[in-house]
Scaffold this active site. Structure first.
Site, PDB file in Angstrom:
ATOM      1  N   ASP A  52      -3.552   7.505  -5.649  1.00  0.00           N
ATOM      2  CA  ASP A  52      -3.612   6.384  -4.717  1.00  0.00           C
ATOM      3  C   ASP A  52      -4.073   5.114  -5.422  1.00  0.00           C
ATOM      4  O   ASP A  52      -5.260   4.933  -5.693  1.00  0.00           O
ATOM      5  CB  ASP A  52      -4.564   6.714  -3.566  1.00  0.00           C
ATOM      6  CG  ASP A  52      -4.673   5.575  -2.565  1.00  0.00           C
ATOM      7  OD1 ASP A  52      -3.667   4.869  -2.369  1.00  0.00           O
ATOM      8  OD2 ASP A  52      -5.756   5.389  -1.995  1.00  0.00           O
ATOM      9  N   ASP A  89       0.808  -1.209   0.000  1.00  0.00           N
ATOM     10  CA  ASP A  89       0.000   0.000   0.000  1.00  0.00           C
ATOM     11  C   ASP A  89       0.844   1.262   0.000  1.00  0.00           C
ATOM     12  O   ASP A  89       1.692   1.443   0.875  1.00  0.00           O
ATOM     13  CB  ASP A  89      -0.907  -0.023   1.236  1.00  0.00           C
ATOM     14  CG  ASP A  89      -1.898   1.123   1.255  1.00  0.00           C
ATOM     15  OD1 ASP A  89      -2.173   1.691   0.181  1.00  0.00           O
ATOM     16  OD2 ASP A  89      -2.382   1.460   2.337  1.00  0.00           O
TER      17      ASP A  89
END
Length: 456
Positions: free
Chosen positions: A286, A71
């Site tokens: 993102d 992530d």
């Protein structure tokens, strides 16, 4: 300087999820992103249920397998540890969960409060953390979930790229969090994993630790294949393809300055302060978010242009929030291209087949969403996996830039070994020793360019 590869899997890969599940995933993630500035560890982003990709890593001596999310919105590498309170015991992802036990590893060492990794990680070290004591961590998230534990240094076994499309084993030493107590969603079996592998900008991240040891540069790239589900995730300099870049805005996440939006060759008539970066938030890039979220006015104008492309088709609403069209033709010919214009003349092109999801036969839904998120009174602009597929995206923390180039992510890229000057070809589907986790068709490869002095 050897190259190391991780096998990374998409959480939703190989399964048919509704758009509502995508939206729920994103909503959970956004609560944590917006609260990240208040965390005791700067920029430490999202718990397990809020990222799209996970990988299997091996930790300890002898090495054992652990599944962790990959992530860009997180910093720490942490895993659940033996004796953990309220840690999940099973996962609906079809994987076996494991608890790390430092006492079972001959190479494990506790991290003391006076060690550099502890002092640099804690933004406000407690007076209770003194020399000779173990270094602890505590992260609280916007949705009420939390993780606490202590730092350990141990050996992580990686797959080293020994040549073009070939791998061998390699060991490296990393300090990471050993989770002793979880709460909220982190204790749930829904999409549960053993921990998080963060690629954020903080000193605690795997990337920052390797960079401070002069083993890598603080650069990483990913290339997600939107059609076949493969891809590449690389640390180090990518020499092919070349990318154009835009400056990063100083924030806890990867933020850039969006200037304008163009739909079907025409710029939207938006107020000049729509994407104002006076508060330095900017547009968040993102890959852990599924869809793309725009300020209210921008979203409405984009949707209006998309609908205008097919005036004879009456759109319908699915799951009470997604605008959809019954269309049997080629969507790339029937709907407009959307382009995002950034500082430094960088353009992000999004084709109709990328922003439209086929939820049923000839039933296409728009993936752009009204952000419905507020941060200090301003709409949030967040571009996720929806617009980042079929592009090589590069994050360069040394030059403080983010860039991308349209690319066939099912093919290979070339990276440079800085020590030897050699270039290696890295492919999404051809690395030897590659395997799949579970039944998912979404496999990505994560390549680390690591300079290990004792191996040279």
């Amino acid at each position: 300087m050897p190259n190391v590869v991780f096998q990374v899997q998409h959480k939703f890969g190989g399964t048919k999820k509704s758009l509502t599940q995508f939206k729920a995933h994103d909503s959970s993630r956004h609560r944590r992103i917006l609260s990240a500035v208040d965390l005791p560890i700067g920029g430490d982003g999202s718990p397990t249920s809020a990222a799209l990709y996970f990988t299997k890593i091996r930790i300890g001596t002898p090495p054992k397998d652990y599944h962790v999310q990959v992530d860009t919105g997180s910093d720490l590498l942490w895993v659940n540890c033996a004796g953990c309170q309220k840690c999940p015991k099973k996962s609906d992802l079809g994987i076996s969960l494991a608890l790390y036990n430092p006492e079972s590893s001959s190479t494990a060492k506790m991290v003391d409060c006076n060690q550099e990794i502890c002092m640099s990680t804690l933004s406000d070290p407690s007076n209770d953390c003194k020399a000779g004591m173990y270094c602890s961590y505590s992260v609280k998230y916007g949705d009420g979930s939390s993780t606490t534990g202590y730092f350990v240094r141990d050996t992580i076994q990686l797959d080293r790229v020994s040549g073009n499309l070939q791998t061998t084993f390699l060991n490296g030493s990393i300090a990471f969090g050993c989770g002793s107590q979880q709460s909220g969603q982190l204790g749930s079996s829904q999409q549960a994993l053993d921990g998080i592998l963060g690629f954020g900008q903080a000193n605690s991240s795997l990337l920052s630790q390797l960079a401070s040891a002069k083993k890598v540069k603080r650069i990483f790239s990913h290339c997600l294949d939107g059609s076949q589900g493969g891809g590449i995730f690389a640390i180090g300099e990518v020499v092919q393809p070349k990318v154009q870049t835009t400056p990063m805005i100083p924030e806890a996440h990867y933020n850039v300055e969006l200037k304008q939006i163009e739909v079907g060759g025409k710029f939207l008539d938006l107020p000049t302060d729509t994407f104002d970066v006076g508060g330095k938030q900017g547009t968040i890039i993102d890959s852990g978010t599924t869809l793309a979220y725009l300020p209210d006015l921008a979203y409405k104008l984009v949707l209006e242009k998309i609908r205008a492309a097919q005036p004879n088709i009456q759109p319908h609403i699915i799951d009470q929030q997604f605008t959809c069209f019954k269309y049997s033709g080629d969507v790339d010919k029937g709907f407009p291209v959307v382009k995002f214009h950034f500082e430094n003349s960088l353009i992000l092109k999004v084709s109709p087949h990328q922003y439209l999801f086929e939820v049923a036969d000839d039933d296409w839904c728009v993936g752009f969403q009204d952000s419905d998120l507020q941060s200090q009174g301003k709409d949030v602009t967040l571009l996720g996996d929806l617009v980042l597929t079929d592009k090589l995206v590069t994050y360069d923390m040394e030059k403080k830039t983010i860039g991308w180039a349209d690319y066939n992510c099912s093919s290979s890229i070339r990276v440079r070994d800085e020590e030897s000057g050699k270039e290696y070809m890295l492919g999404a589907h051809n690395i030897s020793g590659g395997g799949r986790i579970g039944t998912s068709t979404m496999i990505m490869l994560l390549f680390l360019l690591i300079k290990l002095i004792n191996l040279l």
